[in-house]
Motif scaffolding. Structure first.
Motif, PDB file in Angstrom:
ATOM      1  N   HIS A   1       1.021   0.861   0.674  1.00 16.39           N
ATOM      2  CA  HIS A   1       2.245   0.372   0.609  1.00 16.39           C
ATOM      3  C   HIS A   1       3.313   1.609   0.619  1.00 16.39           C
ATOM      4  CE1 HIS A   1       5.813  -1.543  -1.129  1.00 16.39           C
ATOM      5  NE2 HIS A   1       5.976  -0.397  -1.812  1.00 16.39           N
TER       6      HIS A   1
ATOM      7  N   GLU B   1      -6.631   2.432   4.391  1.00 16.67           N
ATOM      8  CA  GLU B   1      -5.976   1.182   4.245  1.00 16.67           C
ATOM      9  C   GLU B   1      -5.228   0.774   3.196  1.00 16.67           C
ATOM     10  OE1 GLU B   1      -9.777  -1.219   4.346  1.00 16.67           O
ATOM     11  OE2 GLU B   1     -10.582   0.018   5.754  1.00 16.67           O
ATOM     12  N   ASP B   2      -4.749  -0.375   3.348  1.00 15.08           N
ATOM     13  CA  ASP B   2      -3.591  -1.053   2.296  1.00 15.08           C
ATOM     14  C   ASP B   2      -2.693  -0.307   1.577  1.00 15.08           C
ATOM     15  OD1 ASP B   2      -5.077  -3.269   3.040  1.00 15.08           O
ATOM     16  OD2 ASP B   2      -6.735  -3.023   1.590  1.00 15.08           O
TER      17      ASP B   2
ATOM     18  N   PRO C   1      -5.630   1.849  12.642  1.00 14.79           N
ATOM     19  CA  PRO C   1      -6.606   2.578  11.519  1.00 14.79           C
ATOM     20  C   PRO C   1      -7.012   3.813  12.249  1.00 14.79           C
ATOM     21  CG  PRO C   1      -7.811   0.788  12.292  1.00 14.79           C
ATOM     22  CD  PRO C   1      -6.311   0.543  12.733  1.00 14.79           C
TER      23      PRO C   1
ATOM     24  N   ASN D   1      -0.176   0.537  10.054  1.00 10.61           N
ATOM     25  CA  ASN D   1      -1.111   1.060   9.454  1.00 10.61           C
ATOM     26  C   ASN D   1      -2.214   0.153   9.641  1.00 10.61           C
ATOM     27  OD1 ASN D   1      -2.243   3.264   7.811  1.00 10.61           O
ATOM     28  ND2 ASN D   1      -2.207   1.558   6.244  1.00 10.61           N
ATOM     29  N   ARG D   2      -2.057  -1.133   9.732  1.00  7.18           N
ATOM     30  CA  ARG D   2      -3.160  -2.144   9.779  1.00  7.18           C
ATOM     31  C   ARG D   2      -3.516  -1.925  11.234  1.00  7.18           C
ATOM     32  NH1 ARG D   2      -0.042  -5.167   6.215  1.00  7.18           N
ATOM     33  NH2 ARG D   2       0.636  -6.494   7.701  1.00  7.18           N
ATOM     34  N   MET D   3      -2.728  -1.972  12.352  1.00  4.58           N
ATOM     35  CA  MET D   3      -3.024  -2.152  13.885  1.00  4.58           C
ATOM     36  C   MET D   3      -3.725  -0.789  14.120  1.00  4.58           C
ATOM     37  SD  MET D   3       0.429  -3.650  14.907  1.00  4.58           S
ATOM     38  CE  MET D   3       0.358  -3.578  16.820  1.00  4.58           C
TER      39      MET D   3
ATOM     40  N   SER E   1       3.725  -0.688   7.354  1.00  6.38           N
ATOM     41  CA  SER E   1       2.311  -1.293   6.941  1.00  6.38           C
ATOM     42  C   SER E   1       1.711  -1.945   7.839  1.00  6.38           C
ATOM     43  CB  SER E   1       2.468  -2.273   5.923  1.00  6.38           C
ATOM     44  OG  SER E   1       3.091  -1.686   4.682  1.00  6.38           O
ATOM     45  N   ARG E   2       2.393  -2.600   8.703  1.00  5.15           N
ATOM     46  CA  ARG E   2       1.898  -3.513   9.862  1.00  5.15           C
ATOM     47  C   ARG E   2       1.252  -2.440  10.906  1.00  5.15           C
ATOM     48  NH1 ARG E   2       5.726  -8.059  11.949  1.00  5.15           N
ATOM     49  NH2 ARG E   2       3.917  -8.478  13.415  1.00  5.15           N
TER      50      ARG E   2
END
Lengths: 110, 577
Positions: free
Chosen positions: B343, B340-341, B284, B280-282, B277-278
Motif C-alpha cells: 500500500h 507484492e501487495d 513485479p 507494482n502489480r504490473m 499500486s497498479r
C-alpha cells in the motif's frame, strides 16, 4: 524604408534604414534580392536598422540563401545589439556571415 | 679418437688406389670414419647421389672427368651442393690448389698423406658443415616462426575487423534505441496561464534508465512523473521505455491515469497511490532480471496549487516557496516491483503562488567528484535557491550544470533527470485582478502599418519601469510577433477589425493580454516550428516562447474572438556594491 547602395573596395554595400517589420519587409526583400541579383560581392550595412522581426529575418534568410546558391558573397556589417539579439534568438548568428565593419568583412572573405 | 666405435661420418674419396690409400682406409676406420673409394669423377658423381657422403675427397688428376669438373658438377647438384669437397694435390701443384677453391672446394691436402693433418681437416670441415646445417635449421625454424606470426597477425586483424563491424552495428543500434527513448520525453509542455513547467535529462550512457513526463489530465489537472529503473544500459532502458509507453495518458480503458466514463466530463482521475499500486502489480521484479524502479508521480490541481503525490523509493521532491529555503517533502515508500501487495502512502503539498516544486532522480544527488564525494541535497538546494528569481528552465538547467560541473568530467555515473513546475496563482488573479497596475491599454486595427506605432507605445510604457533595455526589447518583439500572428492566422490577413492590447503588472509578473474578434483558432497555432523551417508564424512563435515564461490562447468568453495571454517574470534581484 530608405536604402542606399555604394561601391567600396570592389564591394557593393547596401545600407538599410529604419525598422524591418511586417510592413516594411516586402520592400526590404525587393532591395536585397535586387542587390543579390546584380552584384557579386555584397555587404549589408545594418547600422541604421533599429528593429527586426521574424518577417525581416525571413527576408534576410531568403537573400542570404539566394546569394549562396548563386555563388555570391554576402555578409552583414554594423549590427546593433538589438538586431544581433533577434538573430541570436533565431540561432542565425552562427549561420550568417556577420562582421563588425567593412574592413573585417573584407579581411574575412574566403 | 683412436678406437672410437662411433660412426662419425661417411667419406667418399675419388682417387687412384695405391698402398698409401689402402693404409689411409684402415686408419680412417680406426678414427670412426667410413671411407668409400671410387676410381674416377663419373663414379664419384654417381655414388655421391646414392650415399650422400658427409665429405668428399677428389684427386685433382682423375682419369676422365677431371677433379675440378667433378667438383663443379657436384656443386650443381642439390644433394651435394653443400657437401664439403677437399682436393688431393701434390706440394708442387700450387695452381691446382687455387683452382680448387674457385670451383667450390673448401680445402686441400697434399700427398703423401699426413694422417693427423688429414683427420684434423676432416674433423674441422665436418664440424663447419654440421654448424652450417644447424644454422640453416635455425634460420628455417625462424622463418617458419615469422610466417606463423604473420598468419596469426592476419587472423587477428581479421578478427579485429569483425569486432569493429560488430561494434559499429551495436553503436548504430544503440543510437537508434536512444532516439526511440528521446522521442518519449516531453516534446510540448502544457501551456497554462497559471503554471509553467521545465525539465532536463542526461543519460549516463547512450541509453538511460530514467524517464520523465508531464501531461495535462484534464483542463484543471496536470500529471507529472520521474522514474528511475535500477541498473543501467540496455536492460534498464528497455523497462524504462516500456514504462514510458504505459504511462501515457489517453482516453481508453488501458489508461492508468484516467477512469474514462461515457461522458468525458464524468472522467475521474486515478490517485497517485493507486497508480503506484497498479504499477507494482504490473511490473513485479523478475527472478532473472532483478529489475525494479523508483517513481515519483503527482497531480497538480492548477486551480488551487495543490500537489497530490506518491513517492516510491524515489528522492523526495523539493518545494521552494518564494523567498524561503527549499524543503524536502519526504514520504517513505518502497520502490516498485520489490514486494507484492504494497500500500503506497500519499502526500500533499499546497504551493503558494510563485512556489516551485522540483522532482529529480537520485543521479543528481549521487553525482560524485574525483574524491567520490556526492553532489548531495545541500548543494542541490543551494543551486535552486540561488536561481529562484530566474526563469524555471534556467533554474533546472543550472541544477544539471552544477551537478555535472561537480563531477569534474561532465560525465555522471548515473542518469540525471530533473522535472519542475511553478504554480503562479489562480488564473483569474493573474489576468483579471483589478488591483493590478495597468501599464498600457491600446486598441488598433489589424494592419501591418499599425504595428510600428504599437511598438513605440509599448516601448515607452515599459521604459517607465527600471527594467533592462534588452528585456524591454525582447517583450516588444514578443508582443509584435503575437500581433502578427493575430493578423495572419486569426484574421487571415490585414483588416479593420480590432486588436486590443493590455499590459499589466502583478508583483513581478508582467501580464500581456491580446484580444481579437476573429473566429476561434486552435491552440496549436502557438506551437513553434523547427528553427530550420523559416516561415512567417513559426519563427514568431519561437521568439514568443523564448522570451515569455507562459503563453496560452483560449476562446473569448463572449463566444467571438480569442484571448492570447503571455506572462514574464520581470523581477531583477537587487545588486550590491
Amino acid at each position: 524604408m530608405e536604402h542606399h547602395i555604394r561601391e567600396e573596395q570592389g564591394y557593393h554595400i547596401a545600407s538599410l534604414t529604419g525598422e524591418i517589420d511586417l510592413e516594411t519587409s516586402p520592400q526590404a526583400r525587393k532591395i536585397l534580392l535586387d542587390t543579390v541579383d546584380h552584384c557579386e560581392k555584397i555587404l549589408i550595412d545594418m547600422a541604421s536598422v533599429t528593429y527586426l522581426d521574424s518577417s525581416g529575418i525571413a527576408t534576410l534568410v531568403e537573400a542570404f540563401q539566394r546569394a549562396k546558391k548563386n555563388g555570391k558573397h554576402m555578409a552583414f556589417i554594423y549590427l546593433s545589439p538589438a538586431v544581433l539579439r533577434v538573430l541570436s534568438l533565431a540561432r542565425l548568428d552562427k549561420v550568417f556571415a556577420i562582421h563588425a565593419d567593412i574592413e573585417s568583412a573584407i579581411h574575412a572573405e574566403p | 679418437m683412436t678406437g672410437n666405435p662411433m660412426h662419425l661420418g661417411l667419406i667418399l674419396m675419388a682417387i687412384e688406389r695405391s698402398p698409401e690409400v689402402d693404409g689411409l682406409i684402415r686408419s680412417f676406420s680406426a678414427y670412426g670414419f667410413e671411407l668409400r673409394l671410387v676410381p674416377d669423377g663419373e663414379t664419384a658423381l654417381l655414388f655421391s647421389q646414392e650415399l650422400n657422403p658427409d665429405l668428399i675427397f677428389l684427386d685433382v688428376s682423375l682419369p676422365g672427368l677431371s677433379g675440378f669438373d667433378t667438383c663443379l658438377r657436384l656443386k650443381e647438384l642439390d644433394t651435394t651442393k653443400d657437401t664439403p669437397v677437399i682436393f688431393v694435390t701434390t706440394p708442387s701443384d700450387r695452381a691446382s690448389t687455387v683452382n680448387g677453391f674457385s670451383v667450390g672446394a673448401v680445402d686441400y691436402v697434399t700427398r703423401p698423406f699426413q694422417l693427423e693433418e688429414v683427420i684434423a681437416r676432416i674433423t674441422t670441415h665436418l664440424k663447419i658443415r654440421n654448424l652450417h646445417v644447424l644454422l640453416e635449421e635455425i634460420i628455417s625454424n625462424l622463418q617458419e616462426e615469422v610466417a606463423e606470426r604473420q598468419r596469426t597477425e592476419e587472423a587477428l586483424q581479421e578478427s579485429m575487423q569483425l569486432v569493429q563491424q560488430a561494434n559499429d552495428r551495436m553503436k548504430n543500434d544503440l543510437a537508434a534505441a536512444a532516439r526511440v527513448q528521446q522521442a518519449l520525453l516531453p516534446e510540448i509542455l502544457p501551456v497554462l496561464s497559471n503554471a509553467s513547467f521545465a525539465w532536463t535529462y542526461k543519460p549516463c550512457s547512450e541509453l538511460g534508465g530514467d524517464s520523465l513526463n508531464v501531461f495535462q489530465l484534464d483542463p484543471d489537472h496536470v500529471g507529472l512523473y520521474v522514474l528511475d529503473v535500477s541498473g543501467h544500459g540496455v536492460s534498464a532502458s528497455l523497462l524504462s521505455v516500456t514504462l514510458s509507453r504505459v504511462l501515457i495518458p489517453r482516453r481508453d480503458p488501458s489508461c492508468l491515469f484516467i477512469k474514462a466514463n461515457r461522458a468525458p466530463e464524468a472522467d475521474t482521475l486515478v490517485s497517485p497511490a493507486d497508480i503506484a499500486s497498479r504499477l507494482n502489480r504490473m511490473f513485479p521484479m523478475s527472478e532473472d532480471g532483478r529489475q525494479y524502479f523508483t517513481l515519483i508521480y503527482g497531480i497538480l490541481d492548477t486551480r488551487n496549487g495543490m500537489f497530490r503525490y506518491t513517492c516510491a523509493g524515489h528522492p523526495p521532491p523539493l518545494y521552494l516557496a518564494p523567498d524561503q529555503p527549499a524543503i524536502p517533502c519526504e514520504i517513505g515508500n518502497v520502490p516498485i516491483g520489490l514486494f507484492e501487495d504494497i500500500h503506497y502512502e500519499e502526500g500533499t503539498i499546497q504551493l503558494q503562488p510563485g512556489g516551485r516544486l522540483f522532482l529529480y532522480s537520485d543521479g543528481v544527488l549521487e553525482a560524485r567528484n574525483a574524491s567520490k564525494e556526492f553532489f548531495g541535497e545541500a548543494r542541490l538546494q543551494e543551486t535552486l535557491e540561488a536561481t529562484q528569481s530566474s526563469p524555471l528552465q534556467v533554474s533546472v538547467d543550472s541544477i544539471m550544470n552544477a551537478a555535472l560541473d561537480w563531477t569534474g568530467t561532465h560525465h555522471a555515473q548515473d542518469d540525471l533527470s530533473i522535472l519542475a513546475f511553478e504554480w503562479t496563482s489562480r488564473k483569474d488573479e493573474l489576468v483579471d485582478n483589478p488591483n493590478k497596475e495597468v501599464i498600457l491599454a491600446h486598441q488598433f486595427p489589424a494592419h501591418a502599418k499599425e504595428l510600428g506605432p504599437m511598438r513605440a507605445m509599448t516601448r515607452t510604457a515599459l521604459n517607465n519601469h527600471s527594467w533592462r533595455s534588452d528585456i524591454v526589447e525582447d517583450i516588444v518583439l514578443a508582443i509584435d510577433e503575437a500581433c502578427q500572428n493575430i493578423i495572419r492566422h486569426a484574421y487571415h490577413g490585414e483588416c479593420d477589425d480590432p486588436i486590443l492590447l493590455r499590459i499589466k503588472l502583478n508583483n513581478h509578473a508582467l501580464v500581456v493580454v491580446l484580444e481579437d474578434q476573429a473566429p476561434t483558432v486552435s491552440p496549436d497555432c502557438m506551437n513553434p516550428r523547427a528553427l530550420e523551417d523559416i516561415r512567417p508564424g513559426g519563427l514568431g512563435c519561437h521568439f514568443i516562447r523564448q522570451v515569455m515564461d507562459t503563453v496560452s490562447i483560449e476562446p473569448s468568453s463572449t463566444g467571438q474572438g480569442n484571448i492570447l495571454r503571455m506572462s514574464k517574470n520581470v523581477y531583477s534581484p537587487p545588486t550590491f556594491q
